[in-house]
Structures are given as C-alpha cells and as structure tokens.
Motif scaffolding. Structure first.
Motif, PDB file in Angstrom:
ATOM      1  N   SER A  68       0.997  -1.178   0.041  1.00 50.27           N
ATOM      2  CA  SER A  68      -0.031   0.110  -0.074  1.00 50.27           C
ATOM      3  C   SER A  68       0.926   1.239   0.014  1.00 50.27           C
ATOM      4  O   SER A  68       0.540   2.158  -0.674  1.00 50.27           O
ATOM      5  CB  SER A  68      -0.904   0.020   1.071  1.00 50.27           C
ATOM      6  N   GLY A  69       2.112   1.116   0.763  1.00 44.71           N
ATOM      7  CA  GLY A  69       2.681   2.281   0.796  1.00 44.71           C
ATOM      8  C   GLY A  69       3.472   2.555  -0.520  1.00 44.71           C
ATOM      9  O   GLY A  69       3.708   3.884  -1.167  1.00 44.71           O
ATOM     10  N   GLU A  70       3.814   1.600  -1.298  1.00 46.20           N
ATOM     11  CA  GLU A  70       4.396   1.726  -2.617  1.00 46.20           C
ATOM     12  C   GLU A  70       3.559   2.223  -3.694  1.00 46.20           C
ATOM     13  O   GLU A  70       3.752   3.051  -4.405  1.00 46.20           O
ATOM     14  CB  GLU A  70       4.920   0.440  -3.220  1.00 46.20           C
ATOM     15  N   LYS A  71       2.226   1.631  -3.589  1.00 45.41           N
ATOM     16  CA  LYS A  71       1.285   2.045  -4.451  1.00 45.41           C
ATOM     17  C   LYS A  71       1.123   3.395  -4.269  1.00 45.41           C
ATOM     18  O   LYS A  71       0.653   4.185  -5.318  1.00 45.41           O
ATOM     19  CB  LYS A  71      -0.039   1.233  -4.126  1.00 45.41           C
ATOM     20  N   SER A  72       1.111   4.069  -3.107  1.00 45.73           N
ATOM     21  CA  SER A  72       0.601   5.435  -3.039  1.00 45.73           C
ATOM     22  C   SER A  72       1.909   6.497  -3.692  1.00 45.73           C
ATOM     23  O   SER A  72       1.756   7.619  -3.911  1.00 45.73           O
ATOM     24  CB  SER A  72       0.648   6.029  -1.551  1.00 45.73           C
ATOM     25  N   THR A  73       3.082   5.741  -3.821  1.00 44.63           N
ATOM     26  CA  THR A  73       4.157   6.517  -4.535  1.00 44.63           C
ATOM     27  C   THR A  73       4.168   6.341  -6.033  1.00 44.63           C
ATOM     28  O   THR A  73       4.724   7.251  -6.768  1.00 44.63           O
ATOM     29  CB  THR A  73       5.455   6.116  -3.883  1.00 44.63           C
ATOM     30  N   GLY A  74       3.325   5.469  -6.508  1.00 43.15           N
ATOM     31  CA  GLY A  74       2.947   5.250  -8.092  1.00 43.15           C
ATOM     32  C   GLY A  74       3.726   4.217  -8.581  1.00 43.15           C
ATOM     33  O   GLY A  74       3.885   4.077  -9.999  1.00 43.15           O
ATOM     34  N   SER A  75       4.446   3.164  -7.773  1.00 43.27           N
ATOM     35  CA  SER A  75       5.042   2.168  -8.452  1.00 43.27           C
ATOM     36  C   SER A  75       5.164   0.992  -7.327  1.00 43.27           C
ATOM     37  O   SER A  75       5.234   1.321  -6.221  1.00 43.27           O
ATOM     38  CB  SER A  75       6.409   2.448  -8.966  1.00 43.27           C
ATOM     39  N   VAL A  76       5.178  -0.241  -7.694  1.00 37.97           N
ATOM     40  CA  VAL A  76       5.217  -1.325  -6.775  1.00 37.97           C
ATOM     41  C   VAL A  76       6.324  -2.315  -7.471  1.00 37.97           C
ATOM     42  O   VAL A  76       6.092  -2.582  -8.683  1.00 37.97           O
ATOM     43  CB  VAL A  76       3.763  -2.027  -6.631  1.00 37.97           C
ATOM     44  N   GLY A  77       7.016  -2.954  -6.685  1.00 37.88           N
ATOM     45  CA  GLY A  77       8.164  -3.898  -7.005  1.00 37.88           C
ATOM     46  C   GLY A  77       7.549  -5.406  -7.121  1.00 37.88           C
ATOM     47  O   GLY A  77       6.980  -5.703  -6.029  1.00 37.88           O
ATOM     48  N   PHE A  78       7.923  -6.112  -7.949  1.00 42.36           N
ATOM     49  CA  PHE A  78       7.344  -7.737  -7.817  1.00 42.36           C
ATOM     50  C   PHE A  78       8.508  -8.513  -8.184  1.00 42.36           C
ATOM     51  O   PHE A  78       9.329  -7.809  -9.133  1.00 42.36           O
ATOM     52  CB  PHE A  78       6.153  -7.854  -8.595  1.00 42.36           C
ATOM     53  N   ARG A  79       8.493  -9.859  -8.058  1.00 41.80           N
ATOM     54  CA  ARG A  79       9.342 -10.786  -8.654  1.00 41.80           C
ATOM     55  C   ARG A  79       8.794 -11.842  -9.314  1.00 41.80           C
ATOM     56  O   ARG A  79       7.577 -12.359  -8.683  1.00 41.80           O
ATOM     57  CB  ARG A  79      10.410 -11.410  -7.574  1.00 41.80           C
ATOM     58  N   VAL A  80       9.239 -12.400 -10.429  1.00 39.84           N
ATOM     59  CA  VAL A  80       8.736 -13.426 -11.073  1.00 39.84           C
ATOM     60  C   VAL A  80       9.601 -14.596 -11.173  1.00 39.84           C
ATOM     61  O   VAL A  80      10.734 -14.545 -11.610  1.00 39.84           O
ATOM     62  CB  VAL A  80       8.345 -13.083 -12.317  1.00 39.84           C
TER      63      VAL A  80
END
Length: 246
Positions: free
Chosen positions: A183-195
């Motif tokens: 939620s904190g990353e979403k509020s800044t405009g980007s979220v990191g994930f791993r595949v």
C-alpha cells in the motif's frame, strides 16, 4: 644197487617269498586303486566357502563391467558436450501490467499479465521445456502471491519465443506487514514484484539428448507503475534480463 636218474637234478629254494610283480599263470591281474584322501578338521574343500568365493568373483566382474560401460558412456557425453557447446537459454520480462490492485489491512486483490521473452542462443542445439511453473512474489517477501502452470514448448536453434503469464488473486491473505508495504509503494506510483519460473529442460541435437534438468529463472525487481486511484499500471523502465540457473 645205485638207482638211475634222468634229466637235470631238481633244486628247491626256500626262504624267499614270491615277488608282487610276478603273477601266477592263469590268474587275472587287478589295478591297484588308491583310497580317497582324508582331510583333517579345517582342511580340504568347503562347499560354503567355495560358493561365496564364486559369487564374489562374479559380482566383481559385474561391477567392473558396469564401471567400464558407464565410464565409456560418460566420456562420450563429455566429448559431445564439448563439441556442441550448450549455452543457457535467455529470459527477460518483456512486458508487465496490473489491474485492480487493491490492498486492505491484510489482503490483496489484483490481476497481473506478464510476457516473458525466451531466446535459445545455441547454434547446434534445440531446447525442450516441460512442466513449467511460474510464481509471483512481492519483491521483499519470501511467500508467493500466486502460482500458475505454463504450457510446455520447444525452441529450435536461435529461436525466440514470447510466453504469456497471468496471475490473479482475489482477497489473498498476505499479512499486515506485506499489505502495508504494498500500500505504501502504491501511493508513490510504483510497486516492485518478482517472477520466478521453474521448468524441466532438455537439450537435443539429432539423436543426442541430455537428461531432463531443472531450470530455475529469477526475474527480480520487476517495477510496475501503478495509478494510486484505480490500481492499474504497466512496466516501468527497460526490460531487465533474468538470472537463469541449472
């Protein structure tokens, strides 16, 4: 008056037994048969020991033969490996998007679509992928958000393939800590994930095959730009190469 005698006088010899080699006329001769040898305790042939000795000799021959055969096969594969010079396939995340990314106090809902670019760099070998499985992680968490199977595929020499991957979660429990960070990353405009992708892969050149080996692909820190209002976004920056291991 003296008696007359005819012929040679008779001589009688006493005190000497007849020799054993002299056989009287008219009697058959029998060959002498020696009695079987007698063995004392602990001496002579032992059937149990003889059986184990023969069995051990047979096992030694089998092991030696098997070792030689496997050594020859291994040497042939080693030479083929040197001649063909197999190279690892190349993976990268070519595109990524997310929609309806919503986070509550401890749950997550979202729909992701990734496209993996896969390249076979080998000039003499084809690749065969089987039992593929892809997993999605929040970049700082060890627990997967979603896992999905992928369609098996093959690649000829120098082939390039694009593999679509979709993940979907609905009200998935992720814990308060992970939910708060997403939620904190979403509020800044980007979220990191791993595949991550796991697959069984085989190399082939004509009649020469390798055994199946576990291929592990790690695509870390896939940054997706997200609109804080509607939770929709796409890949940010240039596609990054993934780490590939066997």
């Amino acid at each position: 008056m003296a008696s007359a005698t005819t012929g040679a006088p008779e001589k009688t010899v006493t005190g000497y037994p007849a020799q054993s080699s002299h056989v009287a006329a008219g009697y058959p001769a029998y060959a002498y048969v020696a009695p079987p040898p007698s063995y004392g305790p602990g001496l002579g042939p032992n059937p149990v020991q003889d059986y184990y000795r023969r069995r051990n000799a047979f096992l030694c021959r089998v092991i030696t033969f098997g070792t030689v055969v496997f050594g020859i096969i291994g040497f042939i594969f080693f030479i083929a490996w040197l001649v063909l010079k197999p190279r690892m396939p190349e993976f990268r995340v070519d595109s990524a998007s997310v929609s309806e990314l919503n986070v509550t106090q401890s749950e997550l809902s979202a729909d992701w679509n990734f496209t993996l670019f896969v390249r076979n760099p080998n000039t003499k070998l084809s690749l065969y992928y089987d039992r593929l499985e892809a997993s999605l992680f929040y970049y700082s968490s060890r627990d997967s958000l979603s896992t999905t199977p992928l369609q098996p595929f093959s690649q000829s020499k120098r082939n390039q393939t694009w593999v679509p991957v979709r993940f979907e979660v609905m009200s998935e429990y992720v814990g308060e800590d992970v939910a708060a960070r997403i939620s904190g990353e979403k509020s800044t405009g980007s979220v990191g994930f791993r595949v991550r992708v796991f697959a069984l892969v085989k190399f082939r050149s004509g009649f020469w095959w390798t055994r199946e080996r576990l291929l592990r692909v790690y695509c870390d820190r896939v940054q997706i730009g997200v609109d804080p209002k509607n939770g929709t976004g796409s890949l940010m920056g240039q596609p990054g190469a993934c780490e590939v291991n066997l």
